[in-house]
Design a protein around this motif. Structure first.
Motif, PDB file in Angstrom:
ATOM      1  N   ALA A  23       0.801  -1.216   0.000  1.00  0.00           N
ATOM      2  CA  ALA A  23       0.000   0.000   0.000  1.00  0.00           C
ATOM      3  C   ALA A  23       0.836   1.268   0.000  1.00  0.00           C
ATOM      4  CB  ALA A  23      -0.934  -0.008   1.215  1.00  0.00           C
ATOM      5  N   GLY A  24       2.182   1.097   0.076  1.00  0.00           N
ATOM      6  CA  GLY A  24       3.049   2.254   0.010  1.00  0.00           C
ATOM      7  C   GLY A  24       2.874   3.182   1.184  1.00  0.00           C
ATOM      8  N   ALA A  25       2.828   4.471   0.860  1.00  0.00           N
ATOM      9  CA  ALA A  25       2.869   5.466   1.920  1.00  0.00           C
ATOM     10  C   ALA A  25       1.544   5.636   2.655  1.00  0.00           C
ATOM     11  CB  ALA A  25       3.292   6.809   1.337  1.00  0.00           C
ATOM     12  N   ALA A  26       0.509   4.938   2.289  1.00  0.00           N
ATOM     13  CA  ALA A  26      -0.744   5.023   3.036  1.00  0.00           C
ATOM     14  C   ALA A  26      -0.534   4.539   4.460  1.00  0.00           C
ATOM     15  CB  ALA A  26      -1.816   4.186   2.347  1.00  0.00           C
ATOM     16  N   ALA A  27      -1.219   5.171   5.401  1.00  0.00           N
ATOM     17  CA  ALA A  27      -1.070   4.790   6.807  1.00  0.00           C
ATOM     18  C   ALA A  27      -1.351   3.303   6.976  1.00  0.00           C
ATOM     19  CB  ALA A  27      -2.011   5.597   7.671  1.00  0.00           C
ATOM     20  N   GLY A  28      -0.411   2.598   7.615  1.00  0.00           N
ATOM     21  CA  GLY A  28      -0.561   1.164   7.817  1.00  0.00           C
ATOM     22  C   GLY A  28      -0.138   0.344   6.626  1.00  0.00           C
ATOM     23  N   GLY A  29       0.207   0.992   5.511  1.00  0.00           N
ATOM     24  CA  GLY A  29       0.633   0.255   4.332  1.00  0.00           C
ATOM     25  C   GLY A  29       2.016  -0.336   4.510  1.00  0.00           C
ATOM     26  N   ARG A  30       2.297  -1.343   3.708  1.00  0.00           N
ATOM     27  CA  ARG A  30       3.595  -2.005   3.777  1.00  0.00           C
ATOM     28  C   ARG A  30       4.223  -2.089   2.391  1.00  0.00           C
ATOM     29  NH1 ARG A  30       3.232  -7.159   7.991  1.00  0.00           N
ATOM     30  NH2 ARG A  30       2.834  -5.892   9.865  1.00  0.00           N
ATOM     31  N   GLU A  31       5.538  -2.036   2.399  1.00  0.00           N
ATOM     32  CA  GLU A  31       6.304  -2.174   1.168  1.00  0.00           C
ATOM     33  C   GLU A  31       7.422  -3.160   1.428  1.00  0.00           C
ATOM     34  OE1 GLU A  31       8.819   0.672  -1.932  1.00  0.00           O
ATOM     35  OE2 GLU A  31       7.847   1.507  -0.152  1.00  0.00           O
ATOM     36  N   THR A  32       7.521  -4.179   0.616  1.00  0.00           N
ATOM     37  CA  THR A  32       8.523  -5.226   0.810  1.00  0.00           C
ATOM     38  C   THR A  32       9.456  -5.273  -0.389  1.00  0.00           C
ATOM     39  OG1 THR A  32       7.012  -6.542   2.148  1.00  0.00           O
ATOM     40  CG2 THR A  32       8.906  -7.684   1.220  1.00  0.00           C
ATOM     41  N   ARG A  33      10.731  -5.295  -0.115  1.00  0.00           N
ATOM     42  CA  ARG A  33      11.742  -5.335  -1.177  1.00  0.00           C
ATOM     43  C   ARG A  33      12.779  -6.391  -0.845  1.00  0.00           C
ATOM     44  NH1 ARG A  33      12.654   1.208  -1.530  1.00  0.00           N
ATOM     45  NH2 ARG A  33      10.521   1.747  -2.174  1.00  0.00           N
ATOM     46  N   THR A  34      13.410  -6.907  -1.876  1.00  0.00           N
ATOM     47  CA  THR A  34      14.377  -7.993  -1.716  1.00  0.00           C
ATOM     48  C   THR A  34      15.698  -7.625  -2.380  1.00  0.00           C
ATOM     49  OG1 THR A  34      12.592  -9.622  -1.716  1.00  0.00           O
ATOM     50  CG2 THR A  34      14.813 -10.448  -2.122  1.00  0.00           C
ATOM     51  N   ILE A  35      16.778  -7.938  -1.698  1.00  0.00           N
ATOM     52  CA  ILE A  35      18.130  -7.711  -2.225  1.00  0.00           C
ATOM     53  C   ILE A  35      18.860  -9.048  -2.237  1.00  0.00           C
ATOM     54  CG2 ILE A  35      20.258  -6.371  -1.981  1.00  0.00           C
ATOM     55  CD1 ILE A  35      18.655  -4.751   0.176  1.00  0.00           C
ATOM     56  N   ARG A  36      19.550  -9.309  -3.321  1.00  0.00           N
ATOM     57  CA  ARG A  36      20.360 -10.533  -3.412  1.00  0.00           C
ATOM     58  C   ARG A  36      21.778 -10.144  -3.796  1.00  0.00           C
ATOM     59  NH1 ARG A  36      15.551 -11.961  -6.102  1.00  0.00           N
ATOM     60  NH2 ARG A  36      14.284 -13.436  -4.890  1.00  0.00           N
ATOM     61  N   GLY A  37      22.720 -10.854  -3.262  1.00  0.00           N
ATOM     62  CA  GLY A  37      24.110 -10.583  -3.583  1.00  0.00           C
ATOM     63  C   GLY A  37      24.986 -11.756  -3.202  1.00  0.00           C
ATOM     64  N   THR A  38      26.269 -11.629  -3.515  1.00  0.00           N
ATOM     65  CA  THR A  38      27.240 -12.681  -3.228  1.00  0.00           C
ATOM     66  C   THR A  38      28.491 -12.056  -2.630  1.00  0.00           C
ATOM     67  OG1 THR A  38      26.442 -14.079  -5.022  1.00  0.00           O
ATOM     68  CG2 THR A  38      28.647 -14.548  -4.179  1.00  0.00           C
ATOM     69  N   LEU A  39      28.983 -12.645  -1.567  1.00  0.00           N
ATOM     70  CA  LEU A  39      30.231 -12.231  -0.940  1.00  0.00           C
ATOM     71  C   LEU A  39      31.295 -13.272  -1.255  1.00  0.00           C
ATOM     72  CD1 LEU A  39      28.843 -11.216   2.562  1.00  0.00           C
ATOM     73  CD2 LEU A  39      29.351  -9.704   0.649  1.00  0.00           C
ATOM     74  N   PRO A  40      32.408 -12.866  -1.855  1.00  0.00           N
ATOM     75  CA  PRO A  40      33.468 -13.832  -2.151  1.00  0.00           C
ATOM     76  C   PRO A  40      34.307 -14.129  -0.920  1.00  0.00           C
ATOM     77  CG  PRO A  40      34.143 -11.662  -2.862  1.00  0.00           C
ATOM     78  CD  PRO A  40      32.736 -11.515  -2.336  1.00  0.00           C
ATOM     79  N   ALA A  41      35.021 -15.233  -0.949  1.00  0.00           N
ATOM     80  CA  ALA A  41      36.011 -15.491   0.094  1.00  0.00           C
ATOM     81  C   ALA A  41      37.007 -14.341   0.114  1.00  0.00           C
ATOM     82  CB  ALA A  41      36.714 -16.813  -0.177  1.00  0.00           C
ATOM     83  N   GLY A  42      37.349 -13.875   1.292  1.00  0.00           N
ATOM     84  CA  GLY A  42      38.242 -12.731   1.400  1.00  0.00           C
ATOM     85  C   GLY A  42      37.539 -11.396   1.294  1.00  0.00           C
ATOM     86  N   SER A  43      36.221 -11.373   1.482  1.00  0.00           N
ATOM     87  CA  SER A  43      35.470 -10.118   1.418  1.00  0.00           C
ATOM     88  C   SER A  43      35.805  -9.251   2.631  1.00  0.00           C
ATOM     89  CB  SER A  43      33.974 -10.419   1.377  1.00  0.00           C
ATOM     90  OG  SER A  43      33.581 -11.106   2.555  1.00  0.00           O
ATOM     91  N   PRO A  44      35.447  -7.953   2.596  1.00  0.00           N
ATOM     92  CA  PRO A  44      35.741  -7.075   3.730  1.00  0.00           C
ATOM     93  C   PRO A  44      35.060  -7.552   5.004  1.00  0.00           C
ATOM     94  CG  PRO A  44      35.108  -5.801   1.792  1.00  0.00           C
ATOM     95  CD  PRO A  44      34.826  -7.227   1.468  1.00  0.00           C
ATOM     96  N   ASP A  45      35.568  -7.060   6.137  1.00  0.00           N
ATOM     97  CA  ASP A  45      34.967  -7.415   7.420  1.00  0.00           C
ATOM     98  C   ASP A  45      33.511  -6.977   7.504  1.00  0.00           C
ATOM     99  OD1 ASP A  45      37.362  -8.487   8.234  1.00  0.00           O
ATOM    100  OD2 ASP A  45      37.930  -6.788   9.495  1.00  0.00           O
ATOM    101  N   HIS A  46      33.193  -5.840   6.879  1.00  0.00           N
ATOM    102  CA  HIS A  46      31.838  -5.305   6.959  1.00  0.00           C
ATOM    103  C   HIS A  46      31.418  -4.798   5.588  1.00  0.00           C
ATOM    104  CE1 HIS A  46      33.520  -4.979  11.064  1.00  0.00           C
ATOM    105  NE2 HIS A  46      32.350  -5.502  11.359  1.00  0.00           N
ATOM    106  N   VAL A  47      30.241  -5.185   5.192  1.00  0.00           N
ATOM    107  CA  VAL A  47      29.661  -4.812   3.912  1.00  0.00           C
ATOM    108  C   VAL A  47      28.362  -4.073   4.200  1.00  0.00           C
ATOM    109  CG1 VAL A  47      28.686  -5.686   1.743  1.00  0.00           C
ATOM    110  CG2 VAL A  47      30.710  -6.792   2.744  1.00  0.00           C
ATOM    111  N   TYR A  48      28.197  -2.883   3.638  1.00  0.00           N
ATOM    112  CA  TYR A  48      27.054  -2.042   3.956  1.00  0.00           C
ATOM    113  C   TYR A  48      26.087  -2.002   2.777  1.00  0.00           C
ATOM    114  CZ  TYR A  48      30.160  -0.679   7.699  1.00  0.00           C
ATOM    115  OH  TYR A  48      31.005  -0.709   8.778  1.00  0.00           O
ATOM    116  N   VAL A  49      24.886  -2.457   2.999  1.00  0.00           N
ATOM    117  CA  VAL A  49      23.852  -2.507   1.973  1.00  0.00           C
ATOM    118  C   VAL A  49      22.915  -1.319   2.184  1.00  0.00           C
ATOM    119  CG1 VAL A  49      21.965  -3.864   0.992  1.00  0.00           C
ATOM    120  CG2 VAL A  49      24.008  -5.022   1.889  1.00  0.00           C
TER     121      VAL A  49
END
Length: 494
Positions: A23-49
């Protein structure tokens, strides 16, 4: 807008993004989103999405999953930690910090009036927020992750005003007080509520405890109702870096200490100063623990004490005691500041026992300031439980007297009588340890658990003396499991 990125803002770790809007910005409405990604071996200590939060959002809810491919024996598999930073950013110091659950949870929420344990309630302001991913270990195949972000729109609730426990309890004046300064509740990776921990602390005969959640101060307001005249509750954090863990012990309520650094970054000395400015002690924890990232690598120049006994006494504690004793001998011989020892339970969940072990400190009263002063001075010993009690003194031939953590100021050839009175340690062996090593082994103590050991020496022979009380062991050179140990009494003039 939702996308994957590394700590520098690049798209190197991002993947496909799908968005399912409600329902977006309507009061009580919800918005759901999905993110997918891959971290390789040796990735940084912290990854910010990054997550772009529009106006009118009442609640942010995050859930994440990641794959766990099979790996060869002895090779770490995938393990992914997570936390959240708000629109104020991810900069060091934690201005935008809103919570950290490590790997203890795969779902959390934040809103104005409430938050998941380990997270800080407060305004959900519009702007660029970040989900912090901490790839603790990454399999050789890499780590694929999926994050689901659900935004709920509506009017925010009231922001709770934090109330913290008092910094004074009903003490007995100058006396020996028992405490456990390394405990975890469900505000990090523990399984007990603060109320359950407080109840177990009282049952264990403790006078004070310390909240030390991993990389979050979110639990601080949740202890206020649990303190009392019989229990002082101090606040702090276990700063859990990739190069070791350290207790920020007894800091001012609401203090956050950043964990996102390694030795190579050169930031540790400044962070330790921040802990001291917040009134706390710097105490490296379980410095020889075998878990990944647990071994202490920052050195002890900024430390106020060191935790040499963590939970049930195991070989890594034995190593910690030996290493501490070597530091102690070097410091005393060079007339430098010496490092006191502590012991704590690090209790997380059953069957971990709160108060096993516990540090017993001589403090002027049962206050935060007095307890920290006693710990900093080394006027303390470690006991396996409330049953174990020690009195340890050194006396000169003219009646001069010193106790644990103090100096007996007599000439180098003056005869000194060292006396240990012990109770609650049946059939245990007493060892008196000096800068020359173990110079007396006595016992076993009677089955009653009470006994006295005396030893004569001089400052010329022993620059300090400390006591260990150990359980029986099989024949051989390996000492028994520790039942109690003291900080040293220093002998001789400066």
């Amino acid at each position: 807008m939702l996308r994957g990125c590394d700590g520098q803002g690049h798209g190197a770790y991002g993947g496909g993004v799908t968005s399912a809007s409600g329902a977006g910005a309507a009061a009580g409405g919800r918005e759901t989103r999905t993110i997918r990604g891959t971290l390789p071996a040796g990735s940084p200590d912290h990854v910010y999405v990054p997550v772009d939060i529009p106006s009118g959002v009442r609640e942010i809810r995050v859930a994440y999953t990641y794959d766990r491919p099979s790996v060869p024996a002895g090779t770490p598999g995938n393990a992914l930690d997570a936390g959240l930073f708000d629109e104020r950013g991810t900069g060091l110091g934690g201005r935008g910090f809103r919570g950290w659950s490590g790997g203890a949870r795969t779902e959390f929420f934040v809103r104005t009036d409430d938050a998941t344990p380990g997270y800080v309630p407060g305004p959900v302001g519009p702007g660029l927020w970040h989900i912090a991913l901490g790839p603790y270990t990454v399999a050789p195949q890499g780590m694929s992750y999926e994050i689901t972000v659900t935004l709920t729109y509506g009017e925010p609730g009231p922001t709770p005003e934090p109330v913290h426990p008092p910094q004074r309890a009903g003490g007995r004046g100058r006396d020996w007080y028992r405490g456990d300064c390394h405990l975890h509740s469900w505000h990090s990776d523990g399984r007990r509520t603060p109320a359950e921990i407080a109840a177990q602390a009282r049952a264990a005969g403790l006078d004070f405890i310390h909240s030390s959640e991993h990389n979050t101060h979110a639990s601080h307001p949740h202890w206020a109702d649990l303190a009392g005249d019989d229990l002082l509750i101090m606040l702090g954090e276990e700063v859990t870096t990739r190069n070791g863990h350290v207790l920020a012990l007894g800091t001012e309520p609401g203090t956050f200490v950043d964990w996102r650094h390694r030795v190579r970054d050169g930031r540790w000395a400044g962070i330790a100063r921040d802990v001291h400015r917040a009134g706390g002690l710097v105490v490296p924890a379980h410095p020889y623990a075998p878990c990944i990232g647990c071994g202490w690598r920052f050195g002890y120049d900024e430390a106020d004490a060191v935790e040499v006994w963590n939970g049930p006494f195991t070989p890594d504690d034995e190593t910690a005691v030996a290493a501490w004793d070597a530091l102690l001998a070097a410091s005393v011989r060079k007339d430098r500041r010496w490092l006191p020892a502590m012991g704590n339970s690090d209790a997380h969940r059953p069957p971990d026992a709160v108060g096993a072990p516990q540090t017993v400190v001589l403090a002027d009263d049962l206050t935060r300031e007095a307890v920290l002063a006693g710990l900093r001075a080394g006027r303390s010993y470690v006991a396996e439980s409330r049953k174990a009690a020690l009195t340890f003194t050194a006396t000169g031939d003219r009646g001069e007297r010193a106790g644990i953590g103090e100096r007996l100021r007599v000439d180098r050839d003056t005869p000194v009588t060292v006396r240990l009175e012990a109770s609650g340690v049946p059939r245990c062996t007493v060892r008196l340890v000096t800068d020359q090593g173990v110079l007396l082994t006595g016992g076993p103590l009677p089955v009653s658990g009470s006994g006295t050991v005396e030893w004569r020496t001089t400052p010329a022979r022993a620059a300090y003396v400390r006591a260990e009380v150990r359980h029986e062991t099989a024949a051989g050179p390996v000492p028994g499991v520790m039942a109690a140990l003291t900080n040293p009494i220093l002998l001789g003039n400066d």
